[in-house]
Design an enzyme around this catalytic site. Structure first.
Site, PDB file in Angstrom:
ATOM      1  N   LYS A  78       1.196  16.361   0.414  1.00 33.35           N
ATOM      2  CA  LYS A  78       1.574  15.131   0.956  1.00 33.35           C
ATOM      3  C   LYS A  78       1.702  14.649  -0.483  1.00 33.35           C
ATOM      4  CE  LYS A  78       0.017  10.817   2.756  1.00 33.35           C
ATOM      5  NZ  LYS A  78       1.113   9.875   1.920  1.00 33.35           N
ATOM      6  N   GLY A  80      -7.560   9.695  -4.283  1.00 31.34           N
ATOM      7  CA  GLY A  80      -7.235   7.825  -3.380  1.00 31.34           C
ATOM      8  C   GLY A  80      -8.257   7.549  -3.481  1.00 31.34           C
ATOM      9  N   SER A  81      -8.557   6.557  -3.226  1.00 27.35           N
ATOM     10  CA  SER A  81      -9.016   5.587  -2.664  1.00 27.35           C
ATOM     11  C   SER A  81      -9.931   5.938  -1.795  1.00 27.35           C
ATOM     12  CB  SER A  81      -8.591   4.007  -1.873  1.00 27.35           C
ATOM     13  OG  SER A  81      -7.820   4.139  -0.953  1.00 27.35           O
ATOM     14  N   THR A  82     -11.200   4.755  -2.276  1.00 23.79           N
ATOM     15  CA  THR A  82     -12.803   5.453  -1.757  1.00 23.79           C
ATOM     16  C   THR A  82     -12.511   5.304   0.803  1.00 23.79           C
ATOM     17  OG1 THR A  82     -14.164   5.568  -3.575  1.00 23.79           O
ATOM     18  CG2 THR A  82     -14.935   4.794  -1.577  1.00 23.79           C
ATOM     19  N   GLY A 141     -10.376   7.944   1.325  1.00 21.44           N
ATOM     20  CA  GLY A 141     -12.117   8.826   1.276  1.00 21.44           C
ATOM     21  C   GLY A 141     -12.410   8.672   2.548  1.00 21.44           C
ATOM     22  N   GLU A 180     -11.290  13.221  -4.583  1.00 22.69           N
ATOM     23  CA  GLU A 180     -11.528  12.630  -6.193  1.00 22.69           C
ATOM     24  C   GLU A 180     -11.055  10.907  -5.673  1.00 22.69           C
ATOM     25  OE1 GLU A 180     -12.608  13.598  -7.872  1.00 22.69           O
ATOM     26  OE2 GLU A 180     -12.535  15.752  -8.232  1.00 22.69           O
ATOM     27  N   CYS A 197      -7.607   6.214 -12.750  1.00 21.87           N
ATOM     28  CA  CYS A 197      -9.126   6.728 -11.653  1.00 21.87           C
ATOM     29  C   CYS A 197     -10.394   6.124 -12.891  1.00 21.87           C
ATOM     30  CB  CYS A 197      -8.835   7.452 -11.242  1.00 21.87           C
ATOM     31  SG  CYS A 197      -9.043   8.995 -11.931  1.00 21.87           S
ATOM     32  N   GLU A 229     -12.884  -2.167  -7.763  1.00 19.83           N
ATOM     33  CA  GLU A 229     -11.804  -1.383  -8.732  1.00 19.83           C
ATOM     34  C   GLU A 229     -10.073  -1.997  -8.766  1.00 19.83           C
ATOM     35  OE1 GLU A 229     -10.000   2.504  -7.141  1.00 19.83           O
ATOM     36  OE2 GLU A 229     -10.723   3.065  -8.716  1.00 19.83           O
TER      37      GLU A 229
HETATM   38  P1  NAD Z   1      -4.462   5.391  -1.383  1.00 18.70           P
HETATM   39  O1  NAD Z   1      -6.391   5.796  -0.809  1.00 18.70           O
HETATM   40  O2  NAD Z   1      -4.318   4.518  -0.614  1.00 18.70           O
HETATM   41  O3  NAD Z   1      -3.518   7.047  -0.919  1.00 18.70           O
HETATM   42  C1  NAD Z   1      -3.868   7.974  -1.790  1.00 18.70           C
HETATM   43  C2  NAD Z   1      -2.873   9.128  -0.502  1.00 18.70           C
HETATM   44  O4  NAD Z   1      -3.758   8.904   0.528  1.00 18.70           O
HETATM   45  C3  NAD Z   1      -1.439   8.489  -0.516  1.00 18.70           C
HETATM   46  O5  NAD Z   1      -0.773   9.470  -0.596  1.00 18.70           O
HETATM   47  C4  NAD Z   1      -1.489   7.860   0.920  1.00 18.70           C
HETATM   48  O6  NAD Z   1      -0.882   7.551   2.056  1.00 18.70           O
HETATM   49  C5  NAD Z   1      -2.622   8.724   1.418  1.00 18.70           C
HETATM   50  N1  NAD Z   1      -3.356   7.763   2.906  1.00 18.70           N
HETATM   51  C6  NAD Z   1      -4.032   6.958   2.712  1.00 18.70           C
HETATM   52  N2  NAD Z   1      -4.152   6.918   3.763  1.00 18.70           N
HETATM   53  C7  NAD Z   1      -4.640   8.330   4.528  1.00 18.70           C
HETATM   54  C8  NAD Z   1      -5.573   8.165   5.648  1.00 18.70           C
HETATM   55  N3  NAD Z   1      -6.345   7.024   6.326  1.00 18.70           N
HETATM   56  N4  NAD Z   1      -5.601   9.137   5.770  1.00 18.70           N
HETATM   57  C9  NAD Z   1      -5.065  10.574   4.858  1.00 18.70           C
HETATM   58  N5  NAD Z   1      -4.364  10.278   4.373  1.00 18.70           N
HETATM   59  C10 NAD Z   1      -4.169   8.904   3.917  1.00 18.70           C
HETATM   60  O7  NAD Z   1      -5.091   5.058  -3.119  1.00 18.70           O
HETATM   61  P2  NAD Z   1      -3.237   5.426  -4.254  1.00 18.70           P
HETATM   62  O8  NAD Z   1      -3.191   3.546  -3.457  1.00 18.70           O
HETATM   63  O9  NAD Z   1      -2.537   6.034  -3.880  1.00 18.70           O
HETATM   64  O10 NAD Z   1      -3.845   5.289  -5.652  1.00 18.70           O
HETATM   65  C11 NAD Z   1      -4.911   4.822  -5.723  1.00 18.70           C
HETATM   66  C12 NAD Z   1      -6.887   5.166  -5.842  1.00 18.70           C
HETATM   67  O11 NAD Z   1      -6.551   6.700  -5.897  1.00 18.70           O
HETATM   68  C13 NAD Z   1      -7.519   4.674  -6.525  1.00 18.70           C
HETATM   69  O12 NAD Z   1      -8.581   3.958  -5.798  1.00 18.70           O
HETATM   70  C14 NAD Z   1      -7.906   5.471  -7.560  1.00 18.70           C
HETATM   71  O13 NAD Z   1      -9.150   5.512  -8.473  1.00 18.70           O
HETATM   72  C15 NAD Z   1      -7.417   7.145  -7.090  1.00 18.70           C
HETATM   73  N6  NAD Z   1      -7.796   7.970  -7.794  1.00 18.70           N
HETATM   74  C16 NAD Z   1      -8.551   9.026  -8.158  1.00 18.70           C
HETATM   75  C17 NAD Z   1      -8.756  10.479  -9.040  1.00 18.70           C
HETATM   76  C18 NAD Z   1      -9.240  11.351  -9.244  1.00 18.70           C
HETATM   77  O14 NAD Z   1      -9.845  11.769  -9.555  1.00 18.70           O
HETATM   78  N7  NAD Z   1     -10.874  10.315  -8.646  1.00 18.70           N
HETATM   79  C19 NAD Z   1      -6.624  10.337  -9.388  1.00 18.70           C
HETATM   80  C20 NAD Z   1      -6.020   9.216  -9.339  1.00 18.70           C
HETATM   81  C21 NAD Z   1      -6.177   8.023  -8.565  1.00 18.70           C
END
Ligand code: NAD
Length: 483
Positions: A179, A232-234, A237, A255, A289, A386
């Site tokens: 997704k 994605g975000s902490t 996660g 991640e 990130c 962040e």
């Molecule tokens: P986000 O967590 O809002 O969303 C990431 C993905 O997760 C999206 O596809 C979203 O639809 C999905 N998602 C959101 N809530 C969910 C849930 N409860 N269950 C399952 N899926 C869910 O993050 P974002 O705003 O899209 O991305 C930015 C974040 O990603 C920042 O915190 C950044 O640091 C992190 N990031 C980390 C790395 C790494 O390698 N550590 C790399 C890129 C981005």
């Protein structure tokens, strides 16, 4: 979309074909603020359809059991096609993400093809091994694909993030239900389409479009998904961990976010440091990130370094991501831009000294000025949160000990940068810093894909890239045979 001749489907890609679906979520261009299309929001039923397609593809093709060399060849053919379609992928990325098309082409598409080749090469080289036992027994560890991996990716660097998940998962013999972010859906769909055109079994990559709460939750909670791989975000996660614990235990790689320090000592090459600090925060307007968003500098060199940074930050000119020349990236959404500005204005109100920037660019779309904030204390949200924008804080220190105390973050431990000519200090401090990656006299990844990436503390669990990412897509079995 005017001037854009590539179809932007609203539906999912399951079992090798697009599945028509009702439009539920608008996709907005951050460059213009205008709607460029809309996508479906897949529910639990659609996710189930995708998982069944993945399972069927594995059974039909025996993807995990064929000669590893055959898997390798198929993945190279996919990488060839990705390179051939680089222009289309890059423009498709630019249409709704913060990536300028030129940068997406060279930095994201071509590197993703290279990383798929990198992971393909593990297929026929990594395996189980014999273990020492008494001569009464024969013991070995064999390794196996998981089966179906559920992958979820963010909106920043959508092609690269999809590649980081798909490359190792497929090389290791798995199928994937992925997704992408609802804000940047199309390049992941197109990567899946290209995989089928390149000859990979239909159903090996299934893309389900939708948001986190509905579609993401259905993926992480699906009983027939064997492992979850998330970037994605902490915050998300944590929600995923909770859902996995609630719906049945399965392994996961997470991640997550970061708030990485870049520490400049008084003996550093200041021009080199300024170049690296600039490259450590301003690409993609700080929306990555590993962004080095906390600049920590020895007080004696703070003033000249601040001047060098201000000069570099002043060079950025925003441009539409589809423009001929790559410009400064937009912020992904108006909401995210308001959040960035809120943190900056609060820091200002609390006595922060905004050395440059501190406001949106005066133009259409969501563009925020490169911003440097000094005079904020260690608990200010500009230092702790962040921000995910082109904003760095600028704090000073007197001693190495003070520098390391400032560098430590209560929550995150993704990356750190150290700038010094003192090799002993560099080596000593690389051991001390609590982070999954430390760069010395540079900031940012190279194309040494063998180096894994991943956070300590709340920045994540497990690794992407490197041998670790391949191994994370295989599970081991210990076998002991009495002779
Ligand atoms: P986000 O967590 O809002 O969303 C990431 C993905 O997760 C999206 O596809 C979203 O639809 C999905 N998602 C959101 N809530 C969910 C849930 N409860 N269950 C399952 N899926 C869910 O993050 P974002 O705003 O899209 O991305 C930015 C974040 O990603 C920042 O915190 C950044 O640091 C992190 N990031 C980390 C790395 C790494 O390698 N550590 C790399 C890129 C981005």
């Amino acid at each position: 979309m005017p001037g854009f001749d590539i179809p932007l489907p609203a539906g999912h890609f399951i079992a090798g074909a697009y599945v028509p679906a009702d439009e539920a979520i608008d996709v907005i261009s951050p460059s213009t603020g205008l709607k460029v299309g809309a996508i479906a929001c897949g529910d639990a039923q659609v996710v189930d359809q995708a998982v069944r397609a993945a399972r069927a593809a594995l059974a039909r093709s025996n993807w995990g059991g064929i000669s590893p060399r055959e898997r390798l060849r198929a993945l190279h053919a996919w990488a060839d096609l990705i390179e051939a379609e680089a222009d289309t992928l890059a423009r498709m990325e630019a249409i709704c993400s913060s990536r300028p098309a030129q940068q997406a082409r060279t930095g994201d598409v071509m590197v993703t093809a290279e990383q798929i080749r990198f992971f393909a090469e593990f297929a026929d080289k990594e395996g189980g091994h014999l273990v020492p036992t008494s001569d009464q027994a024969f013991g070995y560890i064999s390794d196996h694909p998981y089966g179906v991996i559920g992958a979820i990716t963010p909106w920043n660097f959508p092609i690269s993030m999809a590649g980081w998940k798909l490359g190792p998962a497929l090389a290791a013999g798995n199928a994937v239900v992925i997704k992408p972010s609802e804000m940047t859906p199309w390049t992941t769909l197109y990567l899946a389409e290209l995989s089928v055109r390149a000859g990979l079994p239909a159903g090996l990559i299934n893309v389900v479009l939708g948001d986190g709460p509905v579609t993401g939750t259905a993926i992480t909670g699906h009983p027939d998904i064997d492992k979850v791989s998330f970037t994605g975000s902490t915050r998300a996660g944590g929600a995923i961990m909770e859902n996995i614990a609630r719906t049945g235990i399965k392994p996961m790689t997470l991640e997550l976010g970061g708030k990485s320090p870049m520490v400049v000592f008084d003996d550093a090459d200041l021009d080199l440091a300024a170049d690296c600090l600039d490259r450590g925060i301003m690409p993609n307007a700080g929306q990555f990130c590993v962004a080095g968003s906390r600049i920590l500098v020895a007080r004696s060199v703070a003033e000249p370094l601040a001047e060098k940074l201000k000069a570099r930050f002043a060079r950025y000119a925003p441009a539409d991501t589809l423009a001929d020349e790559a410009g400064f990236s937009p912020i992904i959404s108006a909401g995210q831009m308001a959040r960035i500005d809120g943190i900056v204005q609060a820091a200002r109100a609390q006595g922060g000294d905004v050395l440059c920037g501190g406001a949106a660019f005066d133009r259409d779309g969501s563009y925020y000025q490169p911003t440097l904030i000094a005079g904020v204390d260690h608990n200010n949200p500009a230092v702790t949160e962040e921000i995910f924008g082109p904003v760095a804080t600028f704090q000073t220190f007197e001693t190495e000990q003070e520098a390391m105390a400032l560098a430590a973050h209560q929550t995150y431990g993704l990356c750190a940068g150290l700038f010094t000519r003192d090799l002993s200090r560099a080596l000593r401090l690389t051991r001390q810093v609590e982070a999954g990656t430390v760069w010395v006299n540079r900031y940012g990844r190279s194309r040494d894909h063998i180096l894994p990436t991943g956070g300590w503390k709340a920045s994540g669990l497990g690794k992407d890239l490197g041998r670790e990412a391949y191994l994370a897509n295989r599970r081991t079995k210990s076998v002991l045979i009495d002779l």
